[in-house]
Design a protein around this motif. Structure first.
Motif, PDB file in Angstrom:
ATOM      1  N   THR A  54       0.823  -1.206   0.000  1.00 41.86           N
ATOM      2  CA  THR A  54       0.000   0.000   0.000  1.00 41.86           C
ATOM      3  C   THR A  54       0.857   1.256   0.000  1.00 41.86           C
ATOM      4  O   THR A  54       1.756   1.423   0.834  1.00 41.86           O
ATOM      5  CB  THR A  54      -0.916   0.020   1.237  1.00 41.86           C
ATOM      6  OG1 THR A  54      -1.734  -1.151   1.239  1.00 41.86           O
ATOM      7  CG2 THR A  54      -1.806   1.253   1.227  1.00 41.86           C
ATOM      8  N   GLY A  55       0.602   2.116  -0.973  1.00 40.00           N
ATOM      9  CA  GLY A  55       1.283   3.396  -1.044  1.00 40.00           C
ATOM     10  C   GLY A  55       2.694   3.346  -1.589  1.00 40.00           C
ATOM     11  O   GLY A  55       3.381   4.377  -1.643  1.00 40.00           O
ATOM     12  N   ARG A  56       3.144   2.193  -2.040  1.00 42.31           N
ATOM     13  CA  ARG A  56       4.515   2.049  -2.499  1.00 42.31           C
ATOM     14  C   ARG A  56       4.584   2.022  -4.028  1.00 42.31           C
ATOM     15  O   ARG A  56       3.622   1.684  -4.703  1.00 42.31           O
ATOM     16  CB  ARG A  56       5.141   0.779  -1.926  1.00 42.31           C
ATOM     17  CG  ARG A  56       4.960   0.641  -0.424  1.00 42.31           C
ATOM     18  CD  ARG A  56       5.837  -0.424   0.172  1.00 42.31           C
ATOM     19  NE  ARG A  56       7.211   0.029   0.340  1.00 42.31           N
ATOM     20  CZ  ARG A  56       8.181  -0.711   0.883  1.00 42.31           C
ATOM     21  NH1 ARG A  56       7.911  -1.941   1.295  1.00 42.31           N
ATOM     22  NH2 ARG A  56       9.403  -0.239   1.021  1.00 42.31           N
ATOM     23  N   SER A  57       5.740   2.379  -4.560  1.00 40.11           N
ATOM     24  CA  SER A  57       5.969   2.295  -6.001  1.00 40.11           C
ATOM     25  C   SER A  57       6.605   0.951  -6.321  1.00 40.11           C
ATOM     26  O   SER A  57       7.414   0.429  -5.549  1.00 40.11           O
ATOM     27  CB  SER A  57       6.879   3.430  -6.472  1.00 40.11           C
ATOM     28  OG  SER A  57       8.153   3.362  -5.838  1.00 40.11           O
ATOM     29  N   LEU A  58       6.233   0.393  -7.473  1.00 42.79           N
ATOM     30  CA  LEU A  58       6.725  -0.943  -7.840  1.00 42.79           C
ATOM     31  C   LEU A  58       7.054  -0.986  -9.324  1.00 42.79           C
ATOM     32  O   LEU A  58       6.249  -0.553 -10.158  1.00 42.79           O
ATOM     33  CB  LEU A  58       5.667  -1.999  -7.502  1.00 42.79           C
ATOM     34  CG  LEU A  58       6.019  -3.458  -7.793  1.00 42.79           C
ATOM     35  CD1 LEU A  58       5.438  -4.381  -6.707  1.00 42.79           C
ATOM     36  CD2 LEU A  58       5.512  -3.912  -9.165  1.00 42.79           C
ATOM     37  N   ALA A  78       0.872   2.316  -4.988  1.00 37.40           N
ATOM     38  CA  ALA A  78       0.502   3.661  -5.421  1.00 37.40           C
ATOM     39  C   ALA A  78       0.776   3.872  -6.904  1.00 37.40           C
ATOM     40  O   ALA A  78       0.027   4.577  -7.589  1.00 37.40           O
ATOM     41  CB  ALA A  78       1.269   4.698  -4.601  1.00 37.40           C
ATOM     42  N   ARG A  79       1.856   3.254  -7.391  1.00 37.34           N
ATOM     43  CA  ARG A  79       2.223   3.387  -8.800  1.00 37.34           C
ATOM     44  C   ARG A  79       2.973   2.128  -9.216  1.00 37.34           C
ATOM     45  O   ARG A  79       3.907   1.696  -8.526  1.00 37.34           O
ATOM     46  CB  ARG A  79       3.101   4.619  -9.022  1.00 37.34           C
ATOM     47  CG  ARG A  79       3.658   4.772 -10.455  1.00 37.34           C
ATOM     48  CD  ARG A  79       4.320   6.125 -10.606  1.00 37.34           C
ATOM     49  NE  ARG A  79       5.099   6.282 -11.830  1.00 37.34           N
ATOM     50  CZ  ARG A  79       4.571   6.528 -13.032  1.00 37.34           C
ATOM     51  NH1 ARG A  79       3.272   6.623 -13.164  1.00 37.34           N
ATOM     52  NH2 ARG A  79       5.350   6.689 -14.088  1.00 37.34           N
ATOM     53  N   ARG A 106      -1.108   5.686 -12.236  1.00 36.82           N
ATOM     54  CA  ARG A 106      -1.164   4.478 -11.417  1.00 36.82           C
ATOM     55  C   ARG A 106      -0.470   3.298 -12.071  1.00 36.82           C
ATOM     56  O   ARG A 106       0.135   2.473 -11.374  1.00 36.82           O
ATOM     57  CB  ARG A 106      -2.630   4.087 -11.149  1.00 36.82           C
ATOM     58  CG  ARG A 106      -3.360   4.938 -10.136  1.00 36.82           C
ATOM     59  CD  ARG A 106      -2.865   4.743  -8.712  1.00 36.82           C
ATOM     60  NE  ARG A 106      -2.655   3.358  -8.292  1.00 36.82           N
ATOM     61  CZ  ARG A 106      -3.631   2.492  -7.955  1.00 36.82           C
ATOM     62  NH1 ARG A 106      -4.911   2.889  -7.993  1.00 36.82           N
ATOM     63  NH2 ARG A 106      -3.345   1.276  -7.564  1.00 36.82           N
ATOM     64  N   ALA A 107      -0.565   3.185 -13.393  1.00 39.76           N
ATOM     65  CA  ALA A 107      -0.003   2.022 -14.078  1.00 39.76           C
ATOM     66  C   ALA A 107       0.535   2.442 -15.442  1.00 39.76           C
ATOM     67  O   ALA A 107      -0.238   2.812 -16.334  1.00 39.76           O
ATOM     68  CB  ALA A 107      -1.052   0.929 -14.236  1.00 39.76           C
ATOM     69  N   ALA A 108       1.845   2.375 -15.601  1.00 39.65           N
ATOM     70  CA  ALA A 108       2.488   2.740 -16.862  1.00 39.65           C
ATOM     71  C   ALA A 108       3.289   1.551 -17.378  1.00 39.65           C
ATOM     72  O   ALA A 108       3.833   0.769 -16.590  1.00 39.65           O
ATOM     73  CB  ALA A 108       3.409   3.938 -16.665  1.00 39.65           C
ATOM     74  N   PHE A 109       3.354   1.426 -18.699  1.00 42.13           N
ATOM     75  CA  PHE A 109       4.080   0.307 -19.300  1.00 42.13           C
ATOM     76  C   PHE A 109       5.035   0.837 -20.370  1.00 42.13           C
ATOM     77  O   PHE A 109       4.692   1.744 -21.136  1.00 42.13           O
ATOM     78  CB  PHE A 109       3.113  -0.714 -19.886  1.00 42.13           C
ATOM     79  CG  PHE A 109       2.358  -1.467 -18.821  1.00 42.13           C
ATOM     80  CD1 PHE A 109       2.900  -2.600 -18.243  1.00 42.13           C
ATOM     81  CD2 PHE A 109       1.119  -1.012 -18.378  1.00 42.13           C
ATOM     82  CE1 PHE A 109       2.218  -3.280 -17.245  1.00 42.13           C
ATOM     83  CE2 PHE A 109       0.434  -1.683 -17.380  1.00 42.13           C
ATOM     84  CZ  PHE A 109       0.985  -2.824 -16.808  1.00 42.13           C
TER      85      PHE A 109
END
Length: 274
Positions: A54-58, A78-79, A106-109
């Motif tokens: 939760t709330g972390r970037s991955l 979070a992203r 939120r979600a980039a590729f």
């Protein structure tokens, strides 16, 4: 003395994966309709070992069509950013993100080679760098991979790898009970096999692949040399696909029949940047 790496190894592998993306997108193995409806692509041991996101970037390296990547977003990241060298796979991932109502924030590729990830991804570092599930076998240089992945881990963050255990690569394909290959072989393994694990179709044109074995010790040593501290290395007696003819499907995994001596079929590790 190792044999020379085929000059076209990356182009051959990309052509193979590009051709298989539409088969995977239409097939039941990935079940995109079920995923859109809420199915979770992550494994129970991954969720337990990675913990609360939760709330972390991955960042997900070698993300294929992004199901695992987007599942982490569903679990509260979070992203999330997914990277894969196959443009068709990235296109499917972007479409899935749109279907789930996840915008670029939120979600980039990103479509890029994993060795070029530092320059390709939108952020300089991430709380979690996640990868695995048949990723490392496509790379000739695991040390270069480790250096790249480690450089993208933010201070206080970690890398998590869940991968097929290399001991499975040296066993016979039928019963998985006989050692028939060299565990320490570092040469490129060139295959010409039609079809794919993700579809019943064998009507494929680009069937040549170039792969490598990476013993567990080599992977752990490469990550430690890249400046990460190994938190754990776990081995698992389950697989994600029908690797051997003797496998049985139980509880969402594939395993050897009950009563047979077990061997590690997958491993997972967590490595932190202090």
């Amino acid at each position: 003395m190792h044999s020379a790496i085929p000059a076209d190894w990356n182009d051959a592998n990309r052509a193979l994966w590009d051709e298989r993306v539409p088969l995977h997108a239409a097939g039941s193995f990935y079940d995109l309709d079920g995923f859109r409806a809420g199915a979770d692509a992550l494994r129970d041991f991954e969720l337990a070992e990675v913990g609360d996101v939760t709330g972390r970037s991955l960042l997900h390296l070698q993300c294929h069509m992004g199901l695992d990547t987007l599942s982490w977003a569903r679990h509260g990241a979070a992203r999330v950013v997914g990277l894969d060298f196959s443009e068709p796979a990235v296109d499917v991932a972007r479409s899935l993100a749109a279907d789930l109502g996840l915008g670029q924030d939120r979600a980039a590729f990103v479509a890029a080679d994993v060795y070029d990830a530092v320059e390709a991804v939108p952020d300089p570092a991430y709380d979690i760098v996640y990868t695995g599930g048949g990723a490392l076998c496509w790379l000739p240089d695991v040390r270069r991979w480790a250096e790249t992945a480690a450089s993208l881990v933010a201070p206080g963050g970690f890398l998590y790898l869940a991968e097929f255990h290399p001991v499975t690569d040296i066993l016979d394909d039928e019963t998985g009970s006989r050692v028939v290959r060299d565990y320490f072989d570092r040469d490129a393994q060139v295959y010409d096999i039609p079809g794919t694990y993700g579809s019943d179709s064998t009507d494929t044109v680009h069937n040549r692949s170039v792969e490598w074995q990476h013993p567990v010790g080599e992977v752990v040593t490469a990550l430690a040399a890249a400046g990460l501290r190994i938190e754990f290395l776990h081995e698992h007696d389950v697989s994600l696909f029908h690797r051997f003819e003797s496998f049985e499907a139980r509880n969402g995994y594939y395993r050897f029949p009950a009563g047979r001596p077990r061997i590690p079929l997958m491993y997972s590790l967590k490595a932190t940047r202090d």
